[in-house]
Enzyme design. Structure first.
Site, PDB file in Angstrom:
ATOM      1  N   CYS A  47      95.948  38.211  16.510  1.00  0.00           N
ATOM      2  CA  CYS A  47      97.301  38.494  16.004  1.00  0.00           C
ATOM      3  C   CYS A  47      97.711  39.945  16.267  1.00  0.00           C
ATOM      4  O   CYS A  47      96.862  40.823  16.403  1.00  0.00           O
ATOM      5  CB  CYS A  47      97.340  38.267  14.509  1.00  0.00           C
ATOM      6  SG  CYS A  47      96.796  36.633  14.041  1.00  0.00           S
TER       7      CYS A  47
ATOM      8  N   LYS B   6      82.517  35.592  33.487  1.00  0.00           N
ATOM      9  CA  LYS B   6      83.833  35.855  34.103  1.00  0.00           C
ATOM     10  C   LYS B   6      84.384  34.579  34.715  1.00  0.00           C
ATOM     11  O   LYS B   6      85.551  34.246  34.527  1.00  0.00           O
ATOM     12  CB  LYS B   6      83.734  36.920  35.209  1.00  0.00           C
ATOM     13  CG  LYS B   6      83.603  38.353  34.797  1.00  0.00           C
ATOM     14  CD  LYS B   6      84.828  38.967  34.189  1.00  0.00           C
ATOM     15  CE  LYS B   6      84.839  38.812  32.702  1.00  0.00           C
ATOM     16  NZ  LYS B   6      84.014  39.683  31.904  1.00  0.00           N
TER      17      LYS B   6
ATOM     18  N   HIS C 117      61.799  25.508  35.807  1.00  0.00           N
ATOM     19  CA  HIS C 117      61.513  25.007  34.462  1.00  0.00           C
ATOM     20  C   HIS C 117      62.657  24.140  33.929  1.00  0.00           C
ATOM     21  O   HIS C 117      62.738  23.894  32.732  1.00  0.00           O
ATOM     22  CB  HIS C 117      61.239  26.179  33.510  1.00  0.00           C
ATOM     23  CG  HIS C 117      60.048  26.982  33.932  1.00  0.00           C
ATOM     24  ND1 HIS C 117      58.759  26.489  33.899  1.00  0.00           N
ATOM     25  CD2 HIS C 117      59.951  28.239  34.463  1.00  0.00           C
ATOM     26  CE1 HIS C 117      57.916  27.397  34.355  1.00  0.00           C
ATOM     27  NE2 HIS C 117      58.624  28.474  34.713  1.00  0.00           N
TER      28      HIS C 117
ATOM     29  N   GLU D 233      85.414  31.935  31.989  1.00  0.00           N
ATOM     30  CA  GLU D 233      86.539  32.214  31.094  1.00  0.00           C
ATOM     31  C   GLU D 233      87.890  32.217  31.805  1.00  0.00           C
ATOM     32  O   GLU D 233      88.891  31.889  31.173  1.00  0.00           O
ATOM     33  CB  GLU D 233      86.325  33.487  30.269  1.00  0.00           C
ATOM     34  CG  GLU D 233      86.383  34.803  31.004  1.00  0.00           C
ATOM     35  CD  GLU D 233      86.178  35.992  30.055  1.00  0.00           C
ATOM     36  OE1 GLU D 233      85.660  37.013  30.535  1.00  0.00           O
ATOM     37  OE2 GLU D 233      86.530  35.921  28.870  1.00  0.00           O
TER      38      GLU D 233
ATOM     39  N   LYS E 146      91.966  38.731  23.264  1.00  0.00           N
ATOM     40  CA  LYS E 146      91.378  39.974  23.752  1.00  0.00           C
ATOM     41  C   LYS E 146      90.487  40.642  22.715  1.00  0.00           C
ATOM     42  O   LYS E 146      89.408  41.123  23.022  1.00  0.00           O
ATOM     43  CB  LYS E 146      92.493  40.925  24.188  1.00  0.00           C
ATOM     44  CG  LYS E 146      91.993  42.248  24.752  1.00  0.00           C
ATOM     45  CD  LYS E 146      91.254  42.037  26.051  1.00  0.00           C
ATOM     46  CE  LYS E 146      90.618  43.303  26.569  1.00  0.00           C
ATOM     47  NZ  LYS E 146      89.658  42.990  27.650  1.00  0.00           N
TER      48      LYS E 146
ATOM     49  N   ASN F 263      97.650  40.307   9.800  1.00  0.00           N
ATOM     50  CA  ASN F 263      96.500  40.049  10.677  1.00  0.00           C
ATOM     51  C   ASN F 263      95.274  39.953   9.781  1.00  0.00           C
ATOM     52  O   ASN F 263      95.134  40.754   8.851  1.00  0.00           O
ATOM     53  CB  ASN F 263      96.261  41.206  11.650  1.00  0.00           C
ATOM     54  CG  ASN F 263      97.291  41.261  12.748  1.00  0.00           C
ATOM     55  OD1 ASN F 263      98.176  40.409  12.822  1.00  0.00           O
ATOM     56  ND2 ASN F 263      97.186  42.274  13.586  1.00  0.00           N
ATOM     57  N   GLY F 264      94.378  39.024  10.095  1.00  0.00           N
ATOM     58  CA  GLY F 264      93.152  38.908   9.314  1.00  0.00           C
ATOM     59  C   GLY F 264      93.073  37.580   8.606  1.00  0.00           C
ATOM     60  O   GLY F 264      93.790  36.630   8.949  1.00  0.00           O
TER      61      GLY F 264
ATOM     62  N   GLU G 130      76.952  37.991  33.289  1.00  0.00           N
ATOM     63  CA  GLU G 130      78.323  38.500  33.219  1.00  0.00           C
ATOM     64  C   GLU G 130      79.192  37.823  34.298  1.00  0.00           C
ATOM     65  O   GLU G 130      80.352  37.473  34.047  1.00  0.00           O
ATOM     66  CB  GLU G 130      78.310  40.032  33.374  1.00  0.00           C
ATOM     67  CG  GLU G 130      79.670  40.701  33.462  1.00  0.00           C
ATOM     68  CD  GLU G 130      80.589  40.435  32.270  1.00  0.00           C
ATOM     69  OE1 GLU G 130      80.143  39.917  31.243  1.00  0.00           O
ATOM     70  OE2 GLU G 130      81.788  40.735  32.401  1.00  0.00           O
TER      71      GLU G 130
ATOM     72  N   TRP H 126      97.670  34.218  16.255  1.00  0.00           N
ATOM     73  CA  TRP H 126      96.588  33.430  16.856  1.00  0.00           C
ATOM     74  C   TRP H 126      96.030  32.617  15.708  1.00  0.00           C
ATOM     75  O   TRP H 126      95.478  33.166  14.758  1.00  0.00           O
ATOM     76  CB  TRP H 126      95.537  34.366  17.441  1.00  0.00           C
ATOM     77  CG  TRP H 126      94.475  33.693  18.247  1.00  0.00           C
ATOM     78  CD1 TRP H 126      94.610  33.117  19.482  1.00  0.00           C
ATOM     79  CD2 TRP H 126      93.098  33.544  17.889  1.00  0.00           C
ATOM     80  NE1 TRP H 126      93.410  32.627  19.895  1.00  0.00           N
ATOM     81  CE2 TRP H 126      92.463  32.864  18.949  1.00  0.00           C
ATOM     82  CE3 TRP H 126      92.339  33.904  16.782  1.00  0.00           C
ATOM     83  CZ2 TRP H 126      91.116  32.550  18.931  1.00  0.00           C
ATOM     84  CZ3 TRP H 126      90.995  33.603  16.761  1.00  0.00           C
ATOM     85  CH2 TRP H 126      90.386  32.931  17.831  1.00  0.00           C
TER      86      TRP H 126
ATOM     87  N   ARG I  37      96.586  40.406  23.746  1.00  0.00           N
ATOM     88  CA  ARG I  37      95.562  40.152  22.743  1.00  0.00           C
ATOM     89  C   ARG I  37      95.337  38.657  22.519  1.00  0.00           C
ATOM     90  O   ARG I  37      94.350  38.261  21.917  1.00  0.00           O
ATOM     91  CB  ARG I  37      95.960  40.792  21.412  1.00  0.00           C
ATOM     92  CG  ARG I  37      95.976  42.312  21.464  1.00  0.00           C
ATOM     93  CD  ARG I  37      96.701  42.875  20.267  1.00  0.00           C
ATOM     94  NE  ARG I  37      96.070  42.492  19.022  1.00  0.00           N
ATOM     95  CZ  ARG I  37      95.125  43.188  18.410  1.00  0.00           C
ATOM     96  NH1 ARG I  37      94.698  44.308  18.950  1.00  0.00           N
ATOM     97  NH2 ARG I  37      94.615  42.773  17.277  1.00  0.00           N
TER      98      ARG I  37
HETATM   99  C1  AGP Z   1      84.806  39.108  28.097  1.00  0.00           C
HETATM  100  O1  AGP Z   1      85.541  39.026  29.241  1.00  0.00           O
HETATM  101  C2  AGP Z   1      85.539  38.930  26.820  1.00  0.00           C
HETATM  102  N1  AGP Z   1      86.737  39.605  26.728  1.00  0.00           N
HETATM  103  C3  AGP Z   1      84.653  39.012  25.566  1.00  0.00           C
HETATM  104  O2  AGP Z   1      83.407  38.446  25.832  1.00  0.00           O
HETATM  105  C4  AGP Z   1      84.462  40.414  24.948  1.00  0.00           C
HETATM  106  O3  AGP Z   1      83.631  41.194  25.757  1.00  0.00           O
HETATM  107  C5  AGP Z   1      83.897  40.258  23.530  1.00  0.00           C
HETATM  108  O4  AGP Z   1      84.806  39.544  22.743  1.00  0.00           O
HETATM  109  C6  AGP Z   1      83.566  41.576  22.879  1.00  0.00           C
HETATM  110  O5  AGP Z   1      84.697  42.376  22.723  1.00  0.00           O
HETATM  111  P1  AGP Z   1      84.584  43.914  22.427  1.00  0.00           P
HETATM  112  O6  AGP Z   1      83.944  44.564  23.603  1.00  0.00           O
HETATM  113  O7  AGP Z   1      86.004  44.361  22.219  1.00  0.00           O
HETATM  114  O8  AGP Z   1      83.758  44.075  21.184  1.00  0.00           O
END
Ligand code: AGP
Length: 611
Positions: A2, A488, A507, A491, A606, A101-102, A484, A76, A27
């Site tokens: 949010c 990527k 395995h 997602e 985000k 927010n929250g 990683e 959100w 976000r």
């Molecule tokens: C990765 O592409 C994501 N955006 C996600 O995994 C992100 O790294 C994770 O939510 C942690 O966020 P932060 O680094 O803001 O704590």
């Protein structure tokens, strides 16, 4: 997640609020809304829409709002479906409007009590109880600011709030507990936002609220009171990032722009932190020296991409410093009984500095006997920075694409600096530190060379667009690089991607290998290369298609079933940084070919400020 924007000015604030919402789009959200006090009638005028901010913009173009005070929100969903009736602002009895927010954990009990008193609810949200609680106080004759204070005293959970009262056209209330909130300072106008980025079009001067703060925001100024009710005098701070940070420029997507920013980002992380042959430990804060002198173990906590950065740092720390380093995802760590090793440094890694699980883990750690808490973070003034003993800022600038790219590589550089500072105390040869400092200085140029692989990687990506599954392999510190890469790809392209340490293939995962499952391998010329080649043979022998990113001296040749992409040579310890960029580009191009929403992938946000 949010986003909140609020404004009080002598002009119509609708445009400011709308622009703020657009700047918060990155976000992640599912609906948006704006409420102002209508200049003509003095009534609350509220427009909300599910979906993109563009839907709200269209609605406002058809029926404009006109008010000099207002609040706005991108939502959100946490409580209630992403529908218009659950979108914020929520309004009680046409008098109190709230954006939040929250999460309010005790909202069901509060709602039941309010319903018993006759309050009618229009949404399924936890937020709506806040509007009714304030209104309930007003009905008892309590003034607006005191009504907000009495309301937040009843809330359990996390909130950032902006609240407007129809009968107080010159006052906005703002409150923060567990969710970030800043006040923007203008000339004869003031603002509220959950992220300074939302307000850069009107101000670069901000007051960062502390946990428990309650603020009265008027045309002429702001008054902030802390949780004890004492007037707080937080400094007005100038926002440091460039005004154009939220602009895509010549790039089609923020993600591509951010991938291409990485050479400059490395320079920004290193700026002021390197002497001719050593890392300046002062970069970590005034108390750093005394802390680092005592560190005998490291515990790293993070989520997602930041967790992968931590996994790579473990290899560096155990190799160069020679002390134990444990790494764990925050959402697990925070809920189990943990044991801190003696003289252990607790390290959090986070782009946003607001990730709820990481923040909760930090708060746990502060009660668990760690020597000190260090955060590697990209957002100055964020909760992690404020609550840690030491902070090393990654200086990557705002990252808008939900898929983390430049934040990750900046975290890795910061972690390597941390490793070198710790290594110095544990017998690391000064010549090794000096050599690595030289390599770090050369990294921006190396990154530029790697980015030149964009076109061949784009061509390669065409072979992935029709695939449903993929496997990423690496060994040693390249295994988290593979993790990683897989994160990527999944997602942003929605292709199922798994990463394995290549030695684990036999395995189990080898059973999956066939022509339909591309196997991506990161293969720098290091001590594990021959082992990795043997693992690649296991794939080839089963008819698997290999896509290998390898250094030209790795002695590999392209052949049927093995496509090769040469990556510039680097120092072994820097390979995780160098090999990350091609994997970012590969994911990006596959996602573009698949036509997904690259910058705002489905179901993701985000900054994950709720659990
Ligand atoms: C990765 O592409 C994501 N955006 C996600 O995994 C992100 O790294 C994770 O939510 C942690 O966020 P932060 O680094 O803001 O704590």
């Amino acid at each position: 997640m949010c986003g909140i924007v609020g404004a009080i000015a002598q002009r119509n604030v609708t445009g400011i609020l709308l622009e703020g919402l657009k700047r918060l789009e990155y976000r992640g959200y599912d609906s948006a809304g704006i409420a102002v006090l209508d200049r003509a009638s003095g009534a609350i005028a509220c427009t909300r829409r599910s979906g993109k901010v563009a839907e709200l913009e269209n609605a406002l173009a058809a029926e404009p709002l006109d008010g000099t005070i207002g609040i706005a929100h991108t939502r959100w969903a946490t409580h209630g479906k992403p529908e218009e009736r659950n979108a914020h602002p929520h309004v009680a009895s046409s008098r109190i409007a709230v954006v939040h927010n929250g999460i309010i954990e005790n909202f069901e009990q509060l709602k039941a009590d309010l319903q018993a008193k006759g309050h009618q609810f229009a949404s399924d949200t936890d937020t709506e109880v806040i509007a009714h609680l304030v209104y309930d106080q007003l009905q008892q004759g309590v003034a607006f600011p005191a009504a907000v204070k009495a309301t937040i005293a009843q809330l359990h959970g996390a909130y950032a709030l902006a609240i407007m009262d129809r009968e107080q056209p010159g006052l906005l209330m703002a409150a923060r507990m567990g969710s970030p909130l800043v006040l923007g300072v203008g000339i004869g106008e003031h603002f509220i936002a959950s992220d300074p980025l939302a307000l850069l079009q009107v101000t670069d001067q901000f007051i960062y609220l502390d946990e428990g703060d309650l603020a009265e925001v008027t045309l002429d100024g702001v008054v902030v009171r802390d949780r004890a009710g004492e007037t707080a005098s937080h400094p007005v701070q100038r926002f440091e990032h460039g005004q154009d940070a939220a602009d895509k420029g010549e790039y089609r997507h923020y993600m591509l722009k951010e991938i291409y920013e990485q050479p400059a980002v490395v320079e920004a992380v290193l700026e002021g932190r390197l002497g001719s042959d050593k890392v300046y430990e002062e970069a970590f804060g005034a108390e750093a020296r005394a802390v680092f002198d005592r560190v005998k173990a490291v515990q790293i906590i993070a989520c997602g991409t930041s967790y992968h950065a931590g996994l790579i740092a473990k290899y560096w720390i155990e190799e160069l410093v020679g002390i134990p380093c444990q790494v764990e995802v925050a959402s697990e760590y925070r809920y189990r009984k943990t044991v801190a090793l003696p003289d252990s440094l607790f390290v959090t890694i986070s782009q946003s500095g607001e990730t709820a699980d990481t923040l909760a883990a930090l708060r746990e750690a502060k009660e668990s006997g760690f020597l000190a808490c260090l955060t590697i973070c990209n957002v100055p003034g964020s909760s992690l920075v404020r609550e840690s003993d030491l902070a090393l800022m990654t200086n990557a600038g705002p990252e808008i694409g939900v898929a983390s790219t430049k934040a990750f590589t900046s975290q890795l550089v910061a972690l390597l600096l941390t490793t070198l500072v710790l290594g110095r105390r544990h017998g690391l040869d000064p010549a090794v530190e000096s050599e690595l400092v030289g390599c770090l200085r050369g990294l921006p140029a190396l990154f530029t060379q790697v980015l030149a692989l964009d076109e061949p990687i784009k061509a390669l990506s065409e072979q992935f667009a029709d695939k449903n599954h993929s496997l990423f392999l690496g060994r040693g510190a390249m295994y988290p690089v593979a993790m990683e890469g897989a994160l990527k790809l999944k997602e942003i392209s929605y292709i199922h991607a798994e990463a394995y340490p290549a030695g684990e293939l036999k395995h189990g995962p080898l059973a999956l290998v066939d022509k339909e499952m591309p196997v991506i391998v990161v293969a720098p010329n290091n001590s594990l290369l021959e082992k990795l080649k043997a693992n690649m043979q296991e794939v080839s022998a089963r008819g698997g298609e290999l896509f290998v990113f390898a250094d030209k001296d790795a002695g590999m040749v392209a052949e049927e079933g093995l496509q090769l992409l040469p990556v510039p040579e680097s120092h072994t310890l820097l390979d995780p940084l160098v090999y990350t960029l091609p994997l970012q580009l590969l994911s990006y191009h596959v996602a573009v070919l698949k036509g997904t929403d690259v910058d705002q992938p489905r179901n993701l946000a985000k900054s994950v400020t709720v659990e």
